[in-house]
Each structure stands twice: as C-alpha cells, then as structure tokens.
Design a protein around this motif. Structure first.
Motif, mmCIF file in Angstrom:
data_model
loop_
_atom_site.group_PDB
_atom_site.id
_atom_site.type_symbol
_atom_site.label_atom_id
_atom_site.label_comp_id
_atom_site.label_asym_id
_atom_site.label_seq_id
_atom_site.Cartn_x
_atom_site.Cartn_y
_atom_site.Cartn_z
ATOM 1 N N PRO A 72 2.797 -16.506 -15.849
ATOM 2 C CA PRO A 72 4.071 -17.246 -15.895
ATOM 3 C C PRO A 72 4.129 -18.249 -17.044
ATOM 4 C CG PRO A 72 3.241 -17.162 -13.652
ATOM 5 C CD PRO A 72 2.166 -16.607 -14.533
ATOM 6 N N ALA A 73 2.961 -18.709 -17.536
ATOM 7 C CA ALA A 73 2.945 -19.713 -18.599
ATOM 8 C C ALA A 73 3.012 -19.112 -19.995
ATOM 9 C CB ALA A 73 1.696 -20.579 -18.482
ATOM 10 N N ALA A 74 2.415 -17.922 -20.193
ATOM 11 C CA ALA A 74 2.353 -17.347 -21.547
ATOM 12 C C ALA A 74 1.958 -15.887 -21.502
ATOM 13 C CB ALA A 74 1.348 -18.116 -22.391
ATOM 14 N N VAL A 75 2.228 -15.220 -22.627
ATOM 15 C CA VAL A 75 1.747 -13.853 -22.841
ATOM 16 C C VAL A 75 0.727 -13.943 -23.966
ATOM 17 C CG1 VAL A 75 2.342 -11.514 -23.535
ATOM 18 C CG2 VAL A 75 3.928 -12.836 -22.121
ATOM 19 N N LEU A 76 -0.489 -13.493 -23.689
ATOM 20 C CA LEU A 76 -1.585 -13.514 -24.662
ATOM 21 C C LEU A 76 -1.920 -12.076 -24.999
ATOM 22 C CD1 LEU A 76 -3.898 -15.047 -26.161
ATOM 23 C CD2 LEU A 76 -5.240 -14.804 -24.066
ATOM 24 N N SER A 77 -1.904 -11.733 -26.298
ATOM 25 C CA SER A 77 -2.279 -10.369 -26.685
ATOM 26 C C SER A 77 -3.313 -10.410 -27.792
ATOM 27 C CB SER A 77 -1.060 -9.557 -27.116
ATOM 28 O OG SER A 77 -0.587 -9.974 -28.368
ATOM 29 N N LEU A 78 -4.217 -9.448 -27.739
ATOM 30 C CA LEU A 78 -5.285 -9.298 -28.731
ATOM 31 C C LEU A 78 -5.219 -7.890 -29.284
ATOM 32 C CD1 LEU A 78 -7.960 -10.033 -30.193
ATOM 33 C CD2 LEU A 78 -9.157 -9.334 -28.107
ATOM 34 N N THR A 79 -5.089 -7.789 -30.604
ATOM 35 C CA THR A 79 -5.131 -6.499 -31.295
ATOM 36 C C THR A 79 -6.369 -6.509 -32.166
ATOM 37 O OG1 THR A 79 -2.721 -6.453 -31.327
ATOM 38 C CG2 THR A 79 -3.868 -4.917 -32.792
ATOM 39 N N ALA A 98 4.679 -18.396 -25.731
ATOM 40 C CA ALA A 98 4.760 -19.415 -24.684
ATOM 41 C C ALA A 98 5.996 -19.186 -23.822
ATOM 42 C CB ALA A 98 4.781 -20.804 -25.309
ATOM 43 N N ARG A 99 5.811 -19.135 -22.507
ATOM 44 C CA ARG A 99 6.936 -19.023 -21.571
ATOM 45 C C ARG A 99 7.340 -20.407 -21.064
ATOM 46 N NH1 ARG A 99 5.162 -13.654 -18.147
ATOM 47 N NH2 ARG A 99 5.955 -12.169 -19.679
ATOM 48 N N ARG A 100 6.440 -21.347 -21.215
ATOM 49 C CA ARG A 100 6.710 -22.746 -20.896
ATOM 50 C C ARG A 100 6.000 -23.572 -21.953
ATOM 51 N NH1 ARG A 100 2.153 -25.198 -19.382
ATOM 52 N NH2 ARG A 100 0.655 -24.208 -18.002
ATOM 53 N N ALA A 101 6.280 -24.840 -22.010
ATOM 54 C CA ALA A 101 5.640 -25.707 -23.013
ATOM 55 C C ALA A 101 4.133 -25.776 -22.763
ATOM 56 C CB ALA A 101 6.246 -27.102 -22.953
ATOM 57 N N ASP A 141 -1.473 -26.850 -32.578
ATOM 58 C CA ASP A 141 -0.395 -27.779 -32.228
ATOM 59 C C ASP A 141 0.373 -27.253 -31.021
ATOM 60 O OD1 ASP A 141 -0.954 -29.560 -34.320
ATOM 61 O OD2 ASP A 141 0.269 -28.411 -35.744
ATOM 62 N N ALA A 142 1.068 -28.166 -30.359
ATOM 63 C CA ALA A 142 1.821 -27.846 -29.143
ATOM 64 C C ALA A 142 2.825 -26.725 -29.385
ATOM 65 C CB ALA A 142 2.540 -29.098 -28.651
ATOM 66 N N LEU A 143 3.036 -25.939 -28.332
ATOM 67 C CA LEU A 143 4.022 -24.851 -28.365
ATOM 68 C C LEU A 143 5.098 -25.145 -27.335
ATOM 69 C CD1 LEU A 143 1.659 -21.729 -28.404
ATOM 70 C CD2 LEU A 143 2.983 -22.620 -30.327
ATOM 71 N N ASP A 144 6.339 -25.010 -27.745
ATOM 72 C CA ASP A 144 7.464 -25.156 -26.807
ATOM 73 C C ASP A 144 7.743 -23.802 -26.167
ATOM 74 O OD1 ASP A 144 7.871 -27.873 -27.339
ATOM 75 O OD2 ASP A 144 9.150 -27.411 -29.090
ATOM 76 N N ALA A 179 -4.290 -18.044 -19.558
ATOM 77 C CA ALA A 179 -4.385 -16.581 -19.577
ATOM 78 C C ALA A 179 -5.746 -16.205 -20.158
ATOM 79 C CB ALA A 179 -3.262 -15.981 -20.421
ATOM 80 N N ALA A 180 -6.228 -15.017 -19.798
ATOM 81 C CA ALA A 180 -7.526 -14.563 -20.307
ATOM 82 C C ALA A 180 -7.516 -13.057 -20.523
ATOM 83 C CB ALA A 180 -8.643 -14.945 -19.344
ATOM 84 N N ILE A 181 -8.263 -12.645 -21.522
ATOM 85 C CA ILE A 181 -8.449 -11.228 -21.827
ATOM 86 C C ILE A 181 -9.945 -10.966 -21.802
ATOM 87 C CG2 ILE A 181 -8.320 -9.469 -23.635
ATOM 88 C CD1 ILE A 181 -5.665 -10.696 -24.494
#
Length: 189
Positions: A72-79, A98-101, A141-144, A179-181
């Motif tokens: 719910p907070a973010a989408v993390l992807s690794l290529t 980022a789905r939330r700050a 740095d912070a992400l909105d 999030a974790a991969i």
C-alpha cells in the motif's frame, strides 16, 4: 676451382627414380595414438564451440528479469540479471513508485550486491550511505505520493567471484520496512 677434379663430371640426379620410390611405399596404417589424439582434439574443440554458443544464446547470464514487490505504501521493482559471468559489466535498475509520502526513503541492499563486485556507478547518487548489519544502505530525498525514483547501479564482476548469493533489497522509510524483494544472483566463471 675447388671441388673440381679433372675428368669427373657429375650427372644430375634422376628425378623420376626418386618419385617412383614414393609411389612404391605401401600405405602404413595410422598408429592408435594418432587416431585417439585426433578424436580428442575434435572433442575439445567441440566443447569450446558449445560453450561459446551457449554464451551467445545467453544461457550463462546477462539477460535481465524484473521482480516487483507491491505494498500500500509503494511499488518496488528490480530489473537485473539473475546470472552473470566473471569479468563482465552489468546494470541493475531499481524503481520506486511512492503510493504515499515516504519521508526518508532508503534502499537496503543484501551483501551479494557488493561482494565480489566492483561498483562503477550509482545514479542518481544517494544523499547518504551507511551499513546496517553488513548490508549497504542508500538514502535518498523524500518522495511524495505519486513520485517515482529510478536508481541505476552499474557493476563489474570480479573474475574470481563465482557462486550463488543473495541479491535482494528492501525499501525502508528510515528504519521501517515498506517493501522487499528476495532474489539471488549466480556468477559463472
């Protein structure tokens, strides 16, 4: 004149007689050692050709795959490649949506990211680097909400670095996991 004696004249060699000697020689069967040596050379060259062909077909790495972790907070992807060869350059790409700050985004890389690898560059450069239980922590740095951060990491594999190791990463907000991969990487010689 030296070597000249009066009354002695040398006749040119009879070339037809020499040629006839070679035609009279019977075919000698090849010794067993020569036959074995010939087939051994052929087998070794075939093995080299097969290894080179498999490398060209990307059996030994460098092809990238994408792994995604969504929360719910973010989408993390690794290529990144799942397998690489010693001495070669490769790139890993990490994308955060980022789905939330996220006030203090941190990428925490497993030990396998750096072990036996030369880090050529990390773009964009983190605002800070640290170590957490032997894992590399890159601070940004912070992400909105709705913002996207893409990080490119370029490596060179040490030629003596072979084996299988963890290549996972996690996204934290300060010290809280978002999030974790969980991934691995294999290094071929």
């Amino acid at each position: 004149m030296r070597g000249y004696h009066e009354g002695s004249i040398r006749a040119p060699p009879n070339r037809s007689r020499v040629t006839k000697l070679f035609t009279d020689v019977a075919a000698v069967p090849e010794p067993r050692g020569e036959i074995v040596g010939l087939w051994t050379r052929r087998a070794v060259m075939t093995i080299f050709a097969v290894v080179a062909l498999l490398g060209l077909l990307d059996v030994f790495g460098q092809g990238t795959t994408q792994t995604v972790a969504s929360t719910p907070a973010a989408v993390l992807s690794l290529t990144a490649p799942e397998a690489v060869r010693g001495g070669l350059f490769f790139q890993s790409r990490v994308e955060i949506r980022a789905r939330r700050a996220i006030a203090h985004p941190r990428l925490v890389l497993d030990e396998g990211w750096i072990e036996g690898m030369q880090v050529n560059s990390i773009e964009p450069s983190p605002v800070g680097e640290a170590s957490r239980d032997g894992r590399l922590v890159l601070s940004y740095d912070a992400l909105d909400a709705g913002e996207r951060l893409v990080v490119w990491l370029q490596f060179e594999v040490n030629p003596t670095n072979t084996g299988h190791r963890s290549y996972g990463l996690e996204l934290d907000d300060a010290d809280t996991r978002i999030a974790a991969i969980d991934r691995d990487i294999t290094v071929f010689p």
